[in-house]
Design a protein around this motif. Structure first.
Motif, PDB file in Angstrom:
ATOM      1  N   LYS A  86      -8.612   4.646   0.565  1.00 52.07           N
ATOM      2  CA  LYS A  86      -9.128   3.541   1.397  1.00 52.07           C
ATOM      3  C   LYS A  86      -9.883   2.508   0.561  1.00 52.07           C
ATOM      4  O   LYS A  86      -9.696   1.299   0.723  1.00 52.07           O
ATOM      5  CB  LYS A  86     -10.038   4.129   2.480  1.00 52.07           C
ATOM      6  CG  LYS A  86     -10.347   3.175   3.609  1.00 52.07           C
ATOM      7  CD  LYS A  86     -11.019   3.925   4.742  1.00 52.07           C
ATOM      8  CE  LYS A  86     -11.375   2.979   5.865  1.00 52.07           C
ATOM      9  NZ  LYS A  86     -12.020   3.672   6.982  1.00 52.07           N
ATOM     10  N   ARG A  96      -5.967   9.783   2.729  1.00 48.30           N
ATOM     11  CA  ARG A  96      -6.208   8.437   3.269  1.00 48.30           C
ATOM     12  C   ARG A  96      -7.613   7.961   2.889  1.00 48.30           C
ATOM     13  O   ARG A  96      -7.815   6.804   2.525  1.00 48.30           O
ATOM     14  CB  ARG A  96      -6.023   8.405   4.794  1.00 48.30           C
ATOM     15  CG  ARG A  96      -4.678   8.947   5.262  1.00 48.30           C
ATOM     16  CD  ARG A  96      -4.316   8.460   6.642  1.00 48.30           C
ATOM     17  NE  ARG A  96      -3.966   7.049   6.612  1.00 48.30           N
ATOM     18  CZ  ARG A  96      -2.773   6.575   6.272  1.00 48.30           C
ATOM     19  NH1 ARG A  96      -1.795   7.397   5.973  1.00 48.30           N
ATOM     20  NH2 ARG A  96      -2.552   5.281   6.248  1.00 48.30           N
ATOM     21  N   ILE A 137      -7.587  -0.543   7.602  1.00 46.54           N
ATOM     22  CA  ILE A 137      -7.997  -1.072   6.291  1.00 46.54           C
ATOM     23  C   ILE A 137      -8.644  -2.455   6.432  1.00 46.54           C
ATOM     24  O   ILE A 137      -9.686  -2.725   5.839  1.00 46.54           O
ATOM     25  CB  ILE A 137      -6.789  -1.132   5.318  1.00 46.54           C
ATOM     26  CG1 ILE A 137      -6.184   0.256   5.117  1.00 46.54           C
ATOM     27  CG2 ILE A 137      -7.183  -1.767   3.978  1.00 46.54           C
ATOM     28  CD1 ILE A 137      -7.121   1.299   4.518  1.00 46.54           C
ATOM     29  N   THR A 160       0.819  -1.227   0.000  1.00 47.16           N
ATOM     30  CA  THR A 160       0.000   0.000   0.000  1.00 47.16           C
ATOM     31  C   THR A 160       0.849   1.272   0.000  1.00 47.16           C
ATOM     32  O   THR A 160       0.354   2.336  -0.363  1.00 47.16           O
ATOM     33  CB  THR A 160      -0.978   0.015   1.196  1.00 47.16           C
ATOM     34  OG1 THR A 160      -0.211   0.001   2.422  1.00 47.16           O
ATOM     35  CG2 THR A 160      -1.909  -1.172   1.157  1.00 47.16           C
ATOM     36  N   GLN A 172      -7.822  -0.007  -1.431  1.00 48.64           N
ATOM     37  CA  GLN A 172      -7.155  -0.994  -0.554  1.00 48.64           C
ATOM     38  C   GLN A 172      -8.162  -2.005  -0.010  1.00 48.64           C
ATOM     39  O   GLN A 172      -7.890  -3.211   0.043  1.00 48.64           O
ATOM     40  CB  GLN A 172      -6.477  -0.269   0.614  1.00 48.64           C
ATOM     41  CG  GLN A 172      -5.364   0.664   0.189  1.00 48.64           C
ATOM     42  CD  GLN A 172      -4.811   1.457   1.371  1.00 48.64           C
ATOM     43  OE1 GLN A 172      -4.056   0.938   2.179  1.00 48.64           O
ATOM     44  NE2 GLN A 172      -5.210   2.703   1.487  1.00 48.64           N
ATOM     45  N   GLN A 173      -9.353  -1.508   0.373  1.00 48.52           N
ATOM     46  CA  GLN A 173     -10.345  -2.441   0.935  1.00 48.52           C
ATOM     47  C   GLN A 173     -10.910  -3.367  -0.137  1.00 48.52           C
ATOM     48  O   GLN A 173     -11.190  -4.531   0.130  1.00 48.52           O
ATOM     49  CB  GLN A 173     -11.446  -1.660   1.659  1.00 48.52           C
ATOM     50  CG  GLN A 173     -10.874  -1.009   2.920  1.00 48.52           C
ATOM     51  CD  GLN A 173     -11.907  -0.452   3.863  1.00 48.52           C
ATOM     52  OE1 GLN A 173     -12.922   0.079   3.405  1.00 48.52           O
ATOM     53  NE2 GLN A 173     -11.643  -0.524   5.158  1.00 48.52           N
TER      54      GLN A 173
END
Ligand code: DC
Length: 208
Positions: free
Chosen positions: A95, A91, A119, A31, A98-99
């Motif tokens: 998010k 961020r 996360i 990440t 990444q999720q």
């Protein structure tokens, strides 16, 4: 299986995450590349990484498939990444990607600073990888010199301490060990030992 690997700069988390992904046949997302790519986009646009709106715009328009590995791996990109990553808007913008990666069927390995805490708090295994500042600075220096950068070890050490401080002190999703994370201190381990220790931890968690 979802595996979260967090830790500070040059702790060995990236190497460990890649090895776990290979060993357990899982997709892997580093990440930090997302924050580094946002930082490079901000710098290339002539903006200041501490400008939250410029950083947010770069994060919102980021195409993760177009990240230039050579550009994001420099010491300058890392330092700027640490600054843009402190903006809550950045961020928030990163998010979802990444999720979505974490939730793919079959699982995944993600490494970063807030994977186990923000996360993927529901990850099956969480590792928090650490090492002494001296050992981390020396690893990082070797990496940069190996890529042809000219930099003094003392400079790497002071940048590392500065980044550690910033990553841990930011109010939004700071670098933090999740309560249920297992700490793996790699100070006295070589790469192979650290990888074996991480694989043992994950394999131990998979047993019924
Ligand atoms: O792991 P790295 O050195 O590539 O990360 C670069 C910067 O990005 C780091 O200083 C903090 C930030 N980062 C973050 O805030 N959250 C993550 N999950 C990953 C990286």
């Amino acid at each position: 299986m979802l595996i979260a690997v967090d830790g500070p700069l040059a702790s060995g988390k990236g190497t460990i995450a890649r090895a776990l992904a290979a060993r357990f046949a899982l997709p892997h997302l580093d990440t930090g590349t997302l924050y580094r790519a946002v930082a490079v986009a901000v710098l290339e646009a002539g903006s200041d990484p501490s400008d939250a709106s410029a950083a947010e715009a770069a994060a919102r328009s980021l195409d993760p498939s177009q990240i230039d590995e050579a550009k994001i791996r420099t010491a300058g990109a890392g330092a700027a990444a640490s600054i843009v990553s402190a903006h809550p808007q950045v961020r928030a913008a990163l998010k979802h990607v990444q999720q979505a990666f974490a939730r793919q069927p079959g699982g995944a390995v993600l490494d970063g600073r807030d994977i186990g805490t923000v996360i993927a708090p529901d990850a099956d295994v969480k590792l928090f990888v650490t090492a002494s500042a001296e050992v981390r600075a020396s690893r990082r220096w070797n990496e940069l010199v190996g890529r042809g950068e000219t930099v003094a070890l003392e400079q790497v050490m002071s940048q590392l301490l500065e980044r550690d401080g910033r990553d841990a002190a930011r109010p939004d999703a700071p670098l933090l060990k999740a309560d249920d994370a297992i700490e793996l201190d790699t100070t006295d381990m070589d790469e192979g030992e650290a990888i074996r220790a991480a694989i043992d931890i994950v394999a131990g968690r998979m047993k019924p």
